[in-house]
Design a protein around this motif. Structure first.
Motif, PDB file in Angstrom:
ATOM      1  N   PRO A  32      31.762  41.586  34.070  1.00  0.00           N
ATOM      2  CA  PRO A  32      33.152  41.541  33.603  1.00  0.00           C
ATOM      3  C   PRO A  32      33.835  42.895  33.516  1.00  0.00           C
ATOM      4  N   SER A  33      33.122  43.927  33.062  1.00  0.00           N
ATOM      5  CA  SER A  33      33.768  45.245  32.949  1.00  0.00           C
ATOM      6  C   SER A  33      34.071  45.838  34.314  1.00  0.00           C
ATOM      7  N   GLN A  34      33.187  45.574  35.307  1.00  0.00           N
ATOM      8  CA  GLN A  34      33.441  46.075  36.661  1.00  0.00           C
ATOM      9  C   GLN A  34      34.618  45.343  37.298  1.00  0.00           C
ATOM     10  N   VAL A  35      34.709  44.050  37.041  1.00  0.00           N
ATOM     11  CA  VAL A  35      35.843  43.281  37.562  1.00  0.00           C
ATOM     12  C   VAL A  35      37.144  43.783  36.960  1.00  0.00           C
ATOM     13  N   ARG A  36      37.129  44.095  35.680  1.00  0.00           N
ATOM     14  CA  ARG A  36      38.341  44.638  35.030  1.00  0.00           C
ATOM     15  C   ARG A  36      38.727  45.984  35.631  1.00  0.00           C
ATOM     16  N   LYS A  37      37.737  46.833  35.892  1.00  0.00           N
ATOM     17  CA  LYS A  37      38.018  48.141  36.508  1.00  0.00           C
ATOM     18  C   LYS A  37      38.626  47.960  37.904  1.00  0.00           C
ATOM     19  N   ALA A  38      38.083  47.005  38.651  1.00  0.00           N
ATOM     20  CA  ALA A  38      38.630  46.734  39.988  1.00  0.00           C
ATOM     21  C   ALA A  38      40.080  46.279  39.884  1.00  0.00           C
ATOM     22  N   ALA A  39      40.354  45.382  38.949  1.00  0.00           N
ATOM     23  CA  ALA A  39      41.725  44.897  38.769  1.00  0.00           C
ATOM     24  C   ALA A  39      42.664  46.033  38.387  1.00  0.00           C
ATOM     25  N   GLN A  40      42.181  46.937  37.555  1.00  0.00           N
ATOM     26  CA  GLN A  40      43.021  48.070  37.137  1.00  0.00           C
ATOM     27  C   GLN A  40      43.395  48.947  38.332  1.00  0.00           C
ATOM     28  N   LEU A  41      42.403  49.243  39.192  1.00  0.00           N
ATOM     29  CA  LEU A  41      42.702  50.052  40.383  1.00  0.00           C
ATOM     30  C   LEU A  41      43.687  49.337  41.299  1.00  0.00           C
ATOM     31  N   ILE A  42      43.520  48.033  41.448  1.00  0.00           N
ATOM     32  CA  ILE A  42      44.432  47.266  42.307  1.00  0.00           C
ATOM     33  C   ILE A  42      45.847  47.298  41.733  1.00  0.00           C
ATOM     34  N   ASN A  43      45.956  47.141  40.427  1.00  0.00           N
ATOM     35  CA  ASN A  43      47.279  47.125  39.793  1.00  0.00           C
ATOM     36  C   ASN A  43      47.971  48.484  39.855  1.00  0.00           C
ATOM     37  N   GLU A  44      47.181  49.550  39.912  1.00  0.00           N
ATOM     38  CA  GLU A  44      47.760  50.900  39.945  1.00  0.00           C
ATOM     39  C   GLU A  44      48.063  51.378  41.362  1.00  0.00           C
ATOM     40  N   ALA A  45      47.491  50.738  42.364  1.00  0.00           N
ATOM     41  CA  ALA A  45      47.604  51.231  43.739  1.00  0.00           C
ATOM     42  C   ALA A  45      49.013  51.070  44.292  1.00  0.00           C
ATOM     43  N   LYS A  46      49.403  52.035  45.113  1.00  0.00           N
ATOM     44  CA  LYS A  46      50.688  51.985  45.811  1.00  0.00           C
ATOM     45  C   LYS A  46      50.512  51.620  47.287  1.00  0.00           C
TER      46      LYS A  46
END
Length: 564
Positions: free
Chosen positions: A190-204
Motif C-alpha cells: 500500500p505505501s508503494q502504491v501511494r508513492k506511485a500515485a503521488q509521482l503520477i499526480n505530480e508529473a507534467k
C-alpha cells in the motif's frame, strides 16, 4: 484406484482442464502415448518436429491464457523442445513440457537416446522435475501447472522415465498446493502504491510503458482507465503490442531499436516513466545512462527480480498488474496534460516514422498495411523474427486486445509457422495471419503438413527477399555491405511447396497484385501461402543501433512532400 503412470498423466491433465497437447511420440514416452486412446477428451496434434510442438504450445498459451502443453520422447526429442521452452521462459509464457526418459536402471549409463534434460533445461525453465515413482506423478503435474501459471508465468518441464509410465500406483489428485519457498506477491504494498500515485499526480510529462504483463494479467481495462483518467500517453513494447488500442487518442507507438522515432524521443523528454509489466530490456533502453534522462521511474511488475535490474527505479511496486492498477487507479487524480500531448503530436509531425513512400515496387511495409486494410485490423497476427517482425509491429494497427503474437525476448526464427498453428487451434473462430521471413519460414515449414492434416485455415504472408534481412541490414550499416552468409540463392518455389503440402499457393510480384491476393487468401476456407516477392534490400527504419540512444537515431531520408 490403481492406474499406470501413463494413465495418471492423462487423468491429471484432464483435471487441469487440458484439451489439446502438441507432440511427437518415441520410445521412452511410448507407454504414455499408449494410453491416449483411452482419453479422447484430450486432442493430440502430431507435429512434424518437437520444436514445432513447443512453439505451438507457447502460442496457444498466449492466446488462451491457459497452460500450453507439449510432449516429446527422450534424448533428441527432448532437446528439440528446448528452443520453444526458452522462448516461453524469456516471454513469460505458461507451459508444461512432458518428456519421456530412459528407464530408471539405464539412467546415467549413456543409454540409447538418453540426455539429462532436467540439467539441460535448468536455465530455461521456471522449474523442472524428474519423477522417479508413479505415485509422484500427480503431485508433480499439479505443482507444474500451478508454478507455470502463477506469479510470473513460465515453462515447467516434467521428465518421466519409461518404466515409471508403466508402473502402477494409487491415483489421488492433490486438492491443494504447499510450496513454502514459492509465494508470489500479488497485491502491491500500500505505501508503494501511494508513492506511485503521488509521482503520477505530480508529473507534467508522464508516459506509460506497457509491456507483456498487461496481456498476461489481462489488465486491458485497468490500463485504459489509468491512461484516460490522468490523460497519460501510452507506449507499448514489442510484446505489449495489442495491450492498448492503436486507434486510441492516447496511443503513441512502440519505442526502441525499431520503434517509431517519436515514441523514443518522447521518453527522452518525459518527467515520469511508468513501466507496467515490462522488463526495461536492451531493445527499449539502449544506452542505460541516456535512457529517460529527465524522468523518475515507477516500475510495476510481478517479478521482483526485474525491478531495478536494468534501470534505476524510484518507486518499485511488486504485484500482479491488474490487481496493482485496481489499487492505484482510485488514488490517481483526474487531470489533463494538454501541452504534453500537443508536444507528442508535434514529434509525430516532425518524425513521421510510419510513412510509406509512394512507389510501384512491392515494399514489405506496404504489404503489412494491405493486410491491415483487408482484415480491418481484426486478425490475430503471428510473426517470426527479423525485419518482417518489425514492419508488422509498426504497420499493423491492432484493434483487439492480445492479437499480436511474436517471439520477443529470445527472438526465435521459425516461430512464425508453428506459433500460427497454435494460435489457430486456440481461436478457431478467428482469422490468423502469419507474417513470415523467407529464412524463418524455411526453419519450420515442415509444420505445413500438420496444418494441412488438421485443416487449420492459417494464412501465411512470406516476405521473400532472398536474404536474412535483418542480418543483411546490419551488414549494410555496420559491416560495409559485406554480405557474407546472408544471401539465399536456393530458395524453393513457395507456391509449388504449398501445393506439395496440399495447400493453396499464391505468388505476388507486383504492387498492384497485393490487395487482390490477400482478399483471395481470405476467401479461401483452408490454409494459404502467399509468396510476396518483395524488394531485396529494403531497410527497417527508424533504427537505434544496439547499445546506443536516441541521439544516434537513424531515420529514413524523407522528402519535404513526405514531411508535409
Amino acid at each position: 484406484m490403481k492406474l499406470t503412470g501413463g494413465q495418471i498423466v492423462c487423468e491429471s491433465l484432464m483435471l487441469e482442464g487440458v484439451d489439446v497437447v502438441f507432440g511427437i511420440p518415441g520410445g521412452a514416452i511410448l507407454p504414455l502415448y499408449g494410453t491416449f486412446s483411452q482419453y479422447p477428451q484430450i486432442r493430440h496434434i502430431l507435429t512434424r518436429h518437437e520444436e514445432g510442438a513447443s512453439m505451438a504450445a507457447d502460442a496457444y498459451a498466449r492466446i488462451t491464457g491457459k497452460v500450453g502443453v507439449c510432449m516429446a520422447t527422450s534424448g533428441p526429442g527432448a532437446t528439440n523442445l528446448v528452443t520453444g521452452i526458452a522462448t516461453a521462459q524469456m516471454d513469460s509464457v505458461p507451459m508444461v513440457a512432458i518428456t519421456g526418459q530412459v528407464a530408471r536402471p539405464a539412467i546415467g549409463k549413456d543409454a540409447f537416446q538418453e540426455t539429462d534434460v532436467t540439467g539441460i533445461t535448468l536455465p530455461v525453465t521456471k522449474h523442472n522435475y524428474l519423477v522417479m515413482r508413479a505415485e509422484d506423478i500427480a503431485p508433480a503435474i499439479k505443482e507444474a501447472f500451478y508454478i507455470a501459471n502463477t506469479g510470473r508465468p513460465g515453462p515447467v518441464l516434467v521428465d518421466i522415465p519409461r518404466d515409471v509410465f508403466q508402473e502402477t500406483a494409487e491415483f489421488t489428485y492433490p486438492e491443494t498446493i504447499d510450496l513454502p519457498g514459492y509465494k508470489p506477491v500479488m497485491d502491491g504494498h500500500p505505501s508503494q502504491v501511494r508513492k506511485a500515485a503521488q509521482l503520477i499526480n505530480e508529473a507534467k510529462k508522464p508516459l506509460i510503458l506497457a509491456g507483456h504483463g498487461v496481456i498476461i494479467s489481462r489488465a486491458f481495462k485497468e490500463l485504459q482507465e489509468l491512461a484516460e483518467k490522468a490523460q497519460i500517453p501510452v507506449i507499448t513494447t514489442l510484446l505489449g503490442r495489442s495491450a492498448f488500442p492503436d486507434a486510441h487518442v492516447l496511443f503513441v507507438g512502440m519505442p526502441g531499436m525499431h520503434g517509431v522515432a517519436y515514441a523514443s524521443l518522447a521518453i527522452d523528454e518525459a518527467d515520469l516513466v511508468i513501466g507496467l509489466g515490462m522488463r526495461f530490456d536492451d531493445r527499449i533502453v539502449g544506452r542505460v545512462s541516456d535512457f529517460a534522462p529527465n524522468a523518475k521511474v515507477v516500475h510495476v511488475d510481478v517479478d521482483p527480480a526485474e525491478i531495478g535490474k536494468n534501470v534505476h527505479t524510484d518507486v518499485p511496486v511488486v504485484g500482479d498488474l491488474a490487481r496493482v492498477l485496481r489499487q492505484l487507479n482510485p488514488m490517481v487524480e483526474q487531470t489533463t496534460h494538454v501541452e504534453w500531448l500537443q508536444r507528442i503530436d508535434q514529434l509525430k509531425k516532425d518524425h513521421p516514422s510510419l510513412y510509406i513512400r509512394d512507389t510501384n515496387k512491392l515494399l514489405p511495409q506496404q504489404v503489412v498495411h494491405d493486410l491491415w486494410e483487408v482484415t480491418d485490423g481484426n486478425a490475430i497476427v503471428v510473426t517470426g523474427v527479423g525485419q518482417h517482425q518489425m514492419w508488422a509491429a509498426q504497420h499493423y494497427a491492432c484493434r483487439e486486445a492480445n492479437s499480436f503474437i511474436t517471439s520477443g525476448g529470445l527472438g526465435s526464427m521459425g516461430y512464425e509457422v508453428p506459433a500460427a498453428m497454435g494460435a489457430q487451434v486456440a481461436r478457431p473462430d478467428r482469422v490468423v495471419w502469419s507474417i513470415c521471413g523467407d529464412g524463418g519460414f524455411q526453419m519450420t515449414m515442415s509444420e505445413l503438413a500438420t496444418i494441412a492434416e488438421n485443416n487449420l485455415p492459417v494464412k501465411f504472408a512470406i516476405f521473400n527477399n532472398n536474404f536474412l534481412g535483418m542480418v543483411r541490414q546490419w551488414q549494410e550499416f555496420f559491416y560495409r555491405k559485406d554480405y557474407f552468409a546472408t544471401h539465399y540463392t536456393g530458395n524453393p518455389d513457395f507456391v509449388k511447396l504449398a501445393d506439395a503440402f496440399g495447400i493453396k499457393g499464391i505468388r505476388v510480384t507486383e504492387r498492384s497484385q497485393s490487395l487482390d491476393a490477400i482478399r483471395e487468401a481470405m476467401a479461401h476456407p483452408g490454409p494459404v501461402v502467399v509468396d510476396f516477392v518483395v524488394e531485396e534490400e529494403e531497410n527497417v527504419y527508424p533504427m537505434i543501433p544496439a547499445g546506443m540512444s536516441t541521439k544516434e537515431l537513424l531515420e529514413e531520408p524523407l522528402t519535404e512532400e513526405a514531411r508535409s
